[in-house]
Design a protein around this motif. Structure first.
Motif, mmCIF file in Angstrom:
data_model
loop_
_atom_site.group_PDB
_atom_site.id
_atom_site.type_symbol
_atom_site.label_atom_id
_atom_site.label_comp_id
_atom_site.label_asym_id
_atom_site.label_seq_id
_atom_site.Cartn_x
_atom_site.Cartn_y
_atom_site.Cartn_z
ATOM 1 N N GLU A 1 0.832 -1.212 0.000
ATOM 2 C CA GLU A 1 0.000 0.000 0.000
ATOM 3 C C GLU A 1 0.864 1.259 0.000
ATOM 4 O OE1 GLU A 1 -2.321 -3.285 2.052
ATOM 5 O OE2 GLU A 1 -0.248 -2.538 2.043
ATOM 6 N N GLY B 1 2.525 1.830 -3.604
ATOM 7 C CA GLY B 1 1.602 2.413 -4.562
ATOM 8 C C GLY B 1 1.318 3.877 -4.264
ATOM 9 N N ALA B 2 1.058 4.190 -2.995
ATOM 10 C CA ALA B 2 0.775 5.578 -2.622
ATOM 11 C C ALA B 2 1.983 6.470 -2.885
ATOM 12 C CB ALA B 2 0.379 5.640 -1.146
ATOM 13 N N LEU C 1 4.547 6.082 -5.023
ATOM 14 C CA LEU C 1 4.820 6.283 -6.444
ATOM 15 C C LEU C 1 3.807 7.215 -7.089
ATOM 16 C CD1 LEU C 1 5.799 2.659 -7.539
ATOM 17 C CD2 LEU C 1 7.332 4.593 -7.059
ATOM 18 N N MET C 2 2.550 7.078 -6.752
ATOM 19 C CA MET C 2 1.530 7.904 -7.398
ATOM 20 C C MET C 2 1.497 9.326 -6.847
ATOM 21 S SD MET C 2 0.244 6.283 -9.934
ATOM 22 C CE MET C 2 2.008 5.912 -10.167
ATOM 23 N N ARG D 1 4.169 10.930 -8.740
ATOM 24 C CA ARG D 1 3.722 11.143 -10.124
ATOM 25 C C ARG D 1 2.806 12.357 -10.209
ATOM 26 N NH1 ARG D 1 2.417 12.328 -14.441
ATOM 27 N NH2 ARG D 1 1.868 11.050 -16.252
ATOM 28 N N LEU E 1 4.469 -2.145 -12.450
ATOM 29 C CA LEU E 1 3.207 -1.738 -11.838
ATOM 30 C C LEU E 1 2.421 -0.777 -12.730
ATOM 31 C CD1 LEU E 1 4.294 -1.100 -8.122
ATOM 32 C CD2 LEU E 1 2.850 -2.963 -8.979
ATOM 33 N N ARG E 2 3.016 -0.356 -13.849
ATOM 34 C CA ARG E 2 2.342 0.622 -14.698
ATOM 35 C C ARG E 2 0.923 0.209 -15.097
ATOM 36 N NH1 ARG E 2 4.819 4.048 -19.759
ATOM 37 N NH2 ARG E 2 2.906 5.129 -20.300
ATOM 38 N N VAL F 1 -1.022 -1.721 -13.533
ATOM 39 C CA VAL F 1 -1.815 -1.820 -12.305
ATOM 40 C C VAL F 1 -2.230 -0.431 -11.826
ATOM 41 C CG1 VAL F 1 -1.795 -2.551 -9.884
ATOM 42 C CG2 VAL F 1 -0.687 -3.967 -11.626
ATOM 43 N N LEU F 2 -1.270 0.504 -11.851
ATOM 44 C CA LEU F 2 -1.529 1.854 -11.356
ATOM 45 C C LEU F 2 -2.112 2.764 -12.434
ATOM 46 C CD1 LEU F 2 1.765 2.304 -9.291
ATOM 47 C CD2 LEU F 2 -0.505 1.725 -8.419
ATOM 48 N N GLY F 3 -1.910 2.397 -13.702
ATOM 49 C CA GLY F 3 -2.473 3.184 -14.800
ATOM 50 C C GLY F 3 -1.599 4.321 -15.263
ATOM 51 N N SER G 1 5.652 5.606 -13.385
ATOM 52 C CA SER G 1 6.107 6.026 -12.068
ATOM 53 C C SER G 1 7.470 6.696 -12.187
ATOM 54 C CB SER G 1 6.208 4.809 -11.133
ATOM 55 O OG SER G 1 7.361 4.038 -11.453
#
Length: 337
Positions: A46, A49-50, A52-53, A56, A176-177, A179-181, A184
Motif C-alpha cells: 500500500e 503504490g501511494a 509512487l503515485m 507522479r 506496476l504501470r 496496475v496503477l495506470g 512512475s
C-alpha cells in the motif's frame, strides 16, 4: 509492529501527501533513504503504490531523481575492478513508430573505439520493440550480472545489462504501470543509474518539461558529462525531422542548452508499419540507403560526441559523426547477413 505504531516508511508518504499547502519535495537525503528502504523490502505494498503515485501527481524534483538513483546505486554489487566506460546509454522506452536506429549509433561509436554500457528494460508497454529484442536478433549477448557486463566491456567495448539484473525490485516497480495506470518515477531515475560509472551519461525522454529535472539531478550527482533530450519514442535517438533541444551538464556547472537544427527538409515522417529489424542490418551493411535512418544515426552520434566534449560546436560534432559512420567496419560484431 502494533496497529498503533507508525510504520517507518510512512513519513515519506506523509511528506508527499499533506495537501497543496503543506506537501513538499523530498530532500536528496530523504529520497536516498526512501529508495534504499524500498529496495530492502521495508515498505508494504500500500505504501509503495501511494508513494509512487503521489510522486507522479506532484512530479519529481531534481533532488528526488538524484536521491533515488543514488539510493539504488548503493545496492549494486559492483565488480572489484571497474573497466573504463566512456558512455552510459539508457534504454527504457522502446520504439513503436520508427525502428531503433539508436542501436546503429551505439555500434558505430563502439566500432570507433568508444566503450558503451547500455541498460534498460522491456515489456512494460505493449506493442514496442525494445533493445533486448534487437540485441537477440543481432546475436549480441545480454549480461547476466554487472561482473559479466564489465567483462564484456573489457573484451568488446560493449555490454547491455537489463534492469532486472541490476535491481529486480525496480523492475517489479516499473511493471506496476498497468496496475496503477500511470508511469512512475522509476521510469525517470532508472535512466540516471550509470552502474559502471561511465564518464558520459546519455538520457532520452519522451515527456516535455523533464530536461531541466534530469540536468539538475546530474549536477547533484556530480556526473562528469550528461546529455538529455526528447528522443524519438523516448529513447536516446535524435528526431531528424524536428529541431532538438539538448541539455548538457558537466559536473556541477550550469547546464548548457543548445537547439540542434532539423536535419531533413520534410518535417513529417510516416510511421514504419512493419518495424522489420532486418532493415537495421541492411542499413549497417550499406545494402539499404534511407535518408531518415542516416540522419537519425549520425545526428544521435553528433549529440553524443558534443556531450562527451569531443566536439567544440554542433557543426564539428556533425562532421565527426559522419566520419565515424563512414569508417565503420560493416562486418563488426555478429550482425546477421
Amino acid at each position: 509492529m502494533t496497529a498503533q505504531t507508525q510504520h517507518p516508511f510512512s513519513k515519506f508518504v506523509a511528506i508527499l501527501g499533506r495537501g497543496k499547502t503543506k506537501q513538499r519535495h523530498l530532500t536528496l537525503e530523504e529520497s536516498r533513504e526512501a529508495m534504499e528502504m524500498l529496495l530492502r523490502g521495508e515498505a508494504v505494498p500500500e505504501q509503495i503504490g501511494a508513494f509512487l503515485m503521489l510522486l507522479r501527481l506532484k512530479e519529481e524534483a531534481p533532488s528526488e531523481i538524484a536521491g533515488f538513483a543514488m539510493g539504488t546505486q548503493a545496492t549494486f554489487e559492483l565488480p572489484d575492478d571497474l573497466p573504463p566506460v566512456d558512455i552510459d546509454w539508457s534504454s527504457y522506452a522502446g520504439k513503436r513508430i520508427q525502428l531503433p536506429w539508436y542501436m546503429l549509433s551505439v555500434l558505430a561509436m563502439v566500432n570507433g573505439g568508444h566503450s558503451v554500457l547500455m541498460h534498460g528494460t522491456e515489456g512494460h508497454t505493449p506493442g514496442r520493440v525494445y533493445t533486448s529484442e534487437v540485441l537477440e536478433y543481432l546475436g549480441l549477448p545480454i549480461a547476466g550480472s554487472l561482473d559479466e557486463a564489465a567483462a564484456q566491456i573489457r573484451e568488446n567495448k560493449f555490454a547491455y545489462v537489463p534492469l532486472e539484473v541490476m535491481s529486480p525490485t525496480l523492475r517489479d516497480m516499473i511493471n506496476l504501470r498497468p496496475v496503477l495506470g500511470l508511469r512512475s518515477p522509476v521510469h525517470s531515475f532508472s535512466r540516471m543509474l550509470n552502474p559502471l560509472n561511465a564518464k558520459t551519461v546519455m538520457v532520452g525522454i519522451f515527456h516535455r518539461g523533464f530536461m531541466d529535472i534530469h540536468a539538475g539531478a546530474a549536477q547533484m550527482m556530480g556526473m562528469e558529462n550528461m546529455g538529455v533530450f526528447r528522443g524519438e519514442g523516448g529513447e536516446v535517438e535524435r528526431r531528424p525531422n524536428k529541431p532538438t533541444q539538448v541539455w548538457m551538464t558537466h559536473g556541477d556547472d550550469e547546464p548548457v542548452v543548445e537547439t540542434w537544427p532539423q536535419l531533413l527538409p520534410d518535417g513529417h515522417q510516416p510511421p514504419d508499419e512493419e518495424m522489420d529489424l532486418k532493415r537495421l542490418v541492411d542499413v549497417w551493411t550499406g545494402k539499404e540507403e534511407d535518408s531518415y535512418a542516416m540522419a537519425s544515426i549520425t545526428g544521435t552520434i553528433a549529440v553524443t560526441l558534443r556531450t562527451m566534449g569531443k566536439a567544440g560546436s554542433m557543426a564539428e560534432a556533425e562532421e565527426m559523426a559522419q566520419t565515424i559512420w563512414a569508417a565503420r567496419d560493416k562486418g563488426f560484431l555478429p550482425l546477421k547477413a
